[in-house]
Design an enzyme around this catalytic site. Structure first.
Site, PDB file in Angstrom:
ATOM      1  N   ASP A 140       1.790  -3.282  -2.577  1.00 12.87           N
ATOM      2  CA  ASP A 140       1.382  -1.880  -2.374  1.00 12.87           C
ATOM      3  C   ASP A 140       2.019  -0.868  -3.286  1.00 12.87           C
ATOM      4  OD1 ASP A 140      -0.019  -2.324  -0.021  1.00 12.87           O
ATOM      5  OD2 ASP A 140       1.772  -2.143   1.214  1.00 12.87           O
TER       6      ASP A 140
ATOM      7  N   GLU B  74       1.855   3.249  -2.822  1.00 12.83           N
ATOM      8  CA  GLU B  74       1.309   4.360  -2.027  1.00 12.83           C
ATOM      9  C   GLU B  74       1.969   5.642  -2.492  1.00 12.83           C
ATOM     10  OE1 GLU B  74       0.046   2.394   2.243  1.00 12.83           O
ATOM     11  OE2 GLU B  74       1.979   3.400   2.116  1.00 12.83           O
TER      12      GLU B  74
ATOM     13  N   GLU C 217       0.249  -8.873   0.566  1.00 13.62           N
ATOM     14  CA  GLU C 217      -0.130  -7.528   0.116  1.00 13.62           C
ATOM     15  C   GLU C 217       0.918  -7.000  -0.854  1.00 13.62           C
ATOM     16  OE1 GLU C 217      -1.414  -4.990   3.430  1.00 13.62           O
ATOM     17  OE2 GLU C 217      -0.556  -3.251   2.403  1.00 13.62           O
TER      18      GLU C 217
END
Ligand SMILES: *[C@@H]1O[C@H](CO)[C@@H](O)[C@H](O)[C@H]1NC(C)=O
Length: 284
Positions: free
Chosen positions: A104, A106, A102
């Site tokens: 990311d 955010e 993953e």
């Protein structure tokens, strides 16, 4: 007669130019599925704009139809304005399963006038805990800005409006798994995380401000699409070997010096026995 010809070739040109722009900008109808939120996510403007919304009942989100194994992916986002405390807008790549990979981005909301936190992380073979966090050098709610992920076999580079903010290098040489075998989809969502997002969960979501809305546009992927085991890329794809040039390295240092607020690789309280092995490779 003459005017007719002139206007029909003018039309041809307009059609050509607009189809070029559509192809370049990507189209949310073609490239993505809304996966949750019961109508709270909407594709508008002929597929050029996607809005996410969040209220007390639910957030919303979408995912790409394609799976990618390496890519250079851009998305423009305009984040929840005003009092966005407690909300999180996420934009990430992820594979499936317990040992997933993953990458990311955010965005942790805040009270009006207080800064968002841009939180980044990289998971490989199910292991994450590699956070770096940043403030931004602009108001991410006033306009769209471009958030990009370059993911190739040697490195992952996170960029904001073309400025690199983080580089995660392949550290297999020191025994750290690197995301390179599991195809990933692109995901984005807006949800409530007031148990941790703003000042560590101290500031709660103010539901009188709901619905909260964030918008996405100009998705662009130069990426290797995986389908039934084969890839749309060849080894001559230029960004498969891309690295930061000297100017970009200077800019990365500028961001890390002035805007980075957390780096797991310098959190000695958290790693009293020594930093994770990739930290020695990722010193920029
Ligand atoms: C919110 O604002 C406070 C005060 O400026 C700051 O400490 C914090 O890092 C900001 N961001 C978040 C997501 O809490």
């Amino acid at each position: 007669m003459r005017t007719q010809m002139a206007s029909s070739s003018y039309m041809m040109i307009t059609v050509l130019i607009s189809s070029f722009i559509v192809a370049f900008g990507g189209n949310f109808h073609q490239d993505f599925d809304i996966t949750w939120g019961d109508g709270r996510a909407k594709i508008l403007e002929n597929g050029q704009l996607l809005t996410l919304s969040l209220d007390k009942t639910s957030g919303s989100g979408f995912q790409s139809r394609n799976e990618y194994l390496f890519g250079k992916i851009d998305m423009q986002l305009k984040l929840v304005p005003g009092n966005s405390a407690g909300t999180v807008t996420a934009y990430y790549l992820s594979s499936q399963g317990p040992n997933h990979d993953e990458i990311d981005f955010e965005f942790l909301g805040n009270l009006s006038g207080d800064p968002y936190i841009l939180h980044t992380n990289v998971f490989s073979q199910g292991k994450g805990s590699r956070e770096q966090q940043f403030y931004l050098w602009f108001d991410p709610t006033a306009d769209f800005h471009t958030y990009s992920i370059l993911w190739n076999p040697q490195r992952i580079i996170f960029s904001v409006d073309g400025t690199p903010i983080r580089e995660f290098k392949n550290a297999e040489s020191v025994g750290v798994a690197y995301p390179k075998n599991q195809p990933m989809r692109i995901y984005s969502s807006l949800w409530n995380a007031d148990d941790w997002a703003t000042r560590g969960g101290l500031v709660k979501t103010d539901w009188s401000q709901a619905p909260f809305t964030a918008s996405c546009r100009n998705f662009n992927a130069e990426a290797c699409i995986r389908s039934s085991g084969s890839s749309s890329c060849s080894s001559s794809t230029r960004w498969l070997n891309e690295e930061l040039d000297a100017t970009s390295q200077e800019r990365l240092k500028w961001v890390q010096k002035n805007y980075m607020i957390y780096n797991y690789c310098s959190d000695s309280k958290r790693f009293p026995q020594g930093f994770p092995p990739e930290c020695s490779i990722n010193r920029n």
